[in-house]
Write an enzyme that holds these catalytic residues in place. Structure first.
Site, PDB file in Angstrom:
ATOM      1  N   GLY A 137       0.817  -1.194   0.000  1.00 54.59           N
ATOM      2  CA  GLY A 137       0.000   0.000   0.000  1.00 54.59           C
ATOM      3  C   GLY A 137       0.849   1.241   0.000  1.00 54.59           C
ATOM      4  N   LYS A 139       2.294  -6.340   8.781  1.00 52.73           N
ATOM      5  CA  LYS A 139       2.281  -5.081   8.051  1.00 52.73           C
ATOM      6  C   LYS A 139       3.447  -4.248   8.542  1.00 52.73           C
ATOM      7  CE  LYS A 139      -1.588  -3.158   7.103  1.00 52.73           C
ATOM      8  NZ  LYS A 139      -2.876  -2.446   7.168  1.00 52.73           N
ATOM      9  N   ASP A 177     -10.942   5.809   8.010  1.00 46.78           N
ATOM     10  CA  ASP A 177     -10.738   5.429   6.615  1.00 46.78           C
ATOM     11  C   ASP A 177     -11.631   4.246   6.241  1.00 46.78           C
ATOM     12  OD1 ASP A 177      -9.697   5.675   4.077  1.00 46.78           O
ATOM     13  OD2 ASP A 177      -7.974   4.386   4.463  1.00 46.78           O
TER      14      ASP A 177
END
Length: 590
Positions: A17, A37, A131
């Site tokens: 991302g 992540k 988000d």
């Protein structure tokens, strides 16, 4: 590619991302496969950003909800912050939408309920996602359950005072995905859980219509659309969407936060109500009946109910009547058989004492011939103790051996009397009564009497005709009365509908004139009062708008009497905001 992150063994890189890379990894400590992540290298150089990444990831790690992806661990390896989280199997909502187009109403409500419940839980703990978008919603393989991803950019609404400097770095910064952000996010203002609810509304709009709520090609255009323009009405893009659900979505995407649902709990309640209503409408088949006018619907309904009641009640009456008439026929036939046996008893007893050549059955035959003249008696047979027919209504049987009818269904057997049903063409044509001839306590033979069921059948046929006629008359009266009643109800409803349409078009000066003292009169009075209240409030609001100055940067610069250029001022203000639309932590996890 990295081989190891902390204690985790990296197996493969599965995603990338704007802010982080995602790896599939193995945790040997608890024998579990998970997702890692890792913050991108260029972002790790900003220590304030890296610190905030870890702090907010830890806040998200405190969340435990079936619709929120679980964070197992947060750490730092070689100066690079990472998050160890649950590895999900399924597809993101945006991919499902690209594959299927818009979703069905019930599927959309189910997704909305799960999103609302997850946000209700997170907001109660002070965590705002910031988000919410289809790419951050992972659907399970069965398509029924979901998990919200990437609470990594969430912030704690009640920040620690010690983090004051850190919070200041967020002023003027826009965090989130432009197409799904709330107006307050686009303007760089302080946000709360209602900002997430706005994003949920945008997602639900897209699920219902198959189109983007805001489709600007640039970040500036999107920001202007989000803050100043309303999306195309759902009813025009997806007319099959229930009105109640349209209202829920429109309330979610209101520009002003105070006009939205206060929290996720209120949204859950509203969606559950719509779910129940939608299911009830589907069960009732309302979509197929709504094109019929009210008089026709009410008439059909009342006629159907009346017809059902008539069929059930008439069937019960005819059944009871048939049983009663059959019982009368059996009782009458038993009496006839007993009478015949009594009259034949003396002849049978006398002949039994005489030699075969001296027996005389003529008196018995004369009686049988006379009795058989009754139209209800089909056949009479007198049998002696040797089983030979000695007298009968059918002369060809005299002198023959008597053979009982064993195949006939048994109706009754009591006190020496046997009653069977005589079948003809599959239906009962009559009853057979067999009674022994008893004289002075001795058995001298038996009589066989067959009685017709014609009178019973005739009585039943007449009853059916009369009840059918009565039912038709009743059905006609009920249908006519229902239609007349529906017409009486439809007229005031049409008046009220026209009045509401006029009010919707802005004519609040209209009043319904009437002289009714019933419930419709009360309804008309309530409508008139509502129009009066709205008209008065509009007049007061108009006076206030003419006297209220426009405030920009804390200074009154324009009276509201000349507020037409307000939109241009707002656009100018937007252009001065630092629209850093970088998606912080908005990487879909797998």
């Amino acid at each position: 590619m990295l081989k190891r992150i902390g204690r985790y063994e990296v197996q493969a890189r599965v995603g990338e991302g704007a802010t982080a890379d995602v790896y599939r990894a193995y945790d040997p400590g608890i024998d579990r496969v998970l997702a890692i992540k890792v913050l991108k290298v260029h972002l790790c150089q900003d220590r304030q950003y890296a610190t905030r990444f870890l702090r907010e990831a830890k806040a998200a790690g405190a969340l435990s909800h079936p619709n929120i992806a679980t964070i197992y661990d947060v750490g730092e390896e070689g100066g690079a912050p990472y998050i160890a989280m649950e590895l999900l199997d399924g597809e993101t909502l945006d991919r499902a939408m690209a594959r299927c187009g818009r979703l069905a109403v019930d599927e959309t409500i189910a997704i909305g309920l799960q999103l609302a419940d997850a946000l209700r839980y997170a907001h109660a703990l002070g965590v705002v996602h910031r988000d919410i978008k289809p790419a951050n919603v992972m659907l399970s393989k069965d398509g029924r359950s979901l998990k919200i991803l990437d609470f990594g950019i969430a912030r704690v609404t009640q920040s620690d005072p010690a983090d004051g400097e850190l919070v200041q770095t967020q002023i003027g910064q826009v965090v989130g995905t432009p197409r799904y952000m709330s107006p307050e996010q686009a303007l760089g203002r302080e946000i709360d859980g209602r900002s997430d609810l706005f994003s949920v509304g945008v997602v639900l709009y897209e699920l219902l219509t198959g189109k983007k709520a805001f489709n600007g090609a640039s970040a500036m255009t999107l920001a202007l659309q989000i803050t100043q323009q309303d999306p195309e009405p759902i009813g025009e893009l997806a007319p099959q969407t229930p009105r109640g659900l349209q209202f829920v979505v429109e309330k979610l995407i209101c520009k002003r936060p105070e006009r939205r649902f206060a929290d996720g709990a209120q949204l859950v309640e509203a969606l559950r109500r719509e779910e129940g209503v939608y299911a009830a409408v589907a069960r009732e088949g309302h979509r197929q009946r709504r094109n019929l006018p009210l008089p026709a619907r009410l008439t059909l309904l009342m006629a159907s109910v009346t017809l059902f009641v008539l069929i059930v009640s008439t069937g019960a009456v005819l059944k009871r009547q048939d049983e009663a008439l059959r019982q009368m026929a059996v009782t009458s036939g038993s009496a006839i058989a007993t009478f015949v046996a009594s009259n034949a008893a003396l002849s049978a007893a006398e002949n039994a004492a005489l030699p075969a050549g001296q027996r005389d059955w003529l008196p018995a035959q004369a009686f049988i011939t006379s009795a058989a003249a009754d139209p209800n008696i089909q056949e009479i047979t007198v049998v002696d103790s040797d089983g030979v027919v000695r007298a009968a209504s059918r002369l060809d049987r005299i002198g023959r051996t008597y053979r009982p009818q064993a195949a006939e269904p048994m109706v009754r057997r009591s006190a020496g009397l046997t009653v069977t049903a005589v079948q003809a063409a599959g239906e009962t044509d009559g009853f057979r009564f067999v009674r022994p001839i008893i004289y002075a306590g001795h058995d001298f033979g038996q009589v066989d009497v067959r009685v017709s069921q014609g009178p019973v059948q005739s009585a039943m046929a007449r009853s059916r005709i009369l009840l059918a006629g009565l039912g038709l008359v009743t059905l006609g009266v009920v249908a006519a009365a229902s239609y007349a009643l529906a017409r009486l109800l439809a007229d005031p409803l049409r008046r009220l509908k026209r009045a509401i349409n006029d009010a919707a078009a802005g004519d609040f000066e209209f009043r319904i004139s009437h002289d009714r003292n019933d419930e419709f009169g009360e309804l008309f009075n309530a409508f008139n009062q509502l129009n009066s209240e709205i008209q008065e409030r509009l007049e007061v609001a108009g006076m206030e708008r003419r006297d209220r100055p426009l405030i920009v940067a804390g200074q009154p610069v324009l009276s509201l009497a000349a507020q037409a250029p307000a939109i241009d001022l707002e656009q100018t203000q937007l252009q001065q905001i630092d629209l850093d639309l970088t998606v912080i932590g908005g990487v879909p996890s797998l």
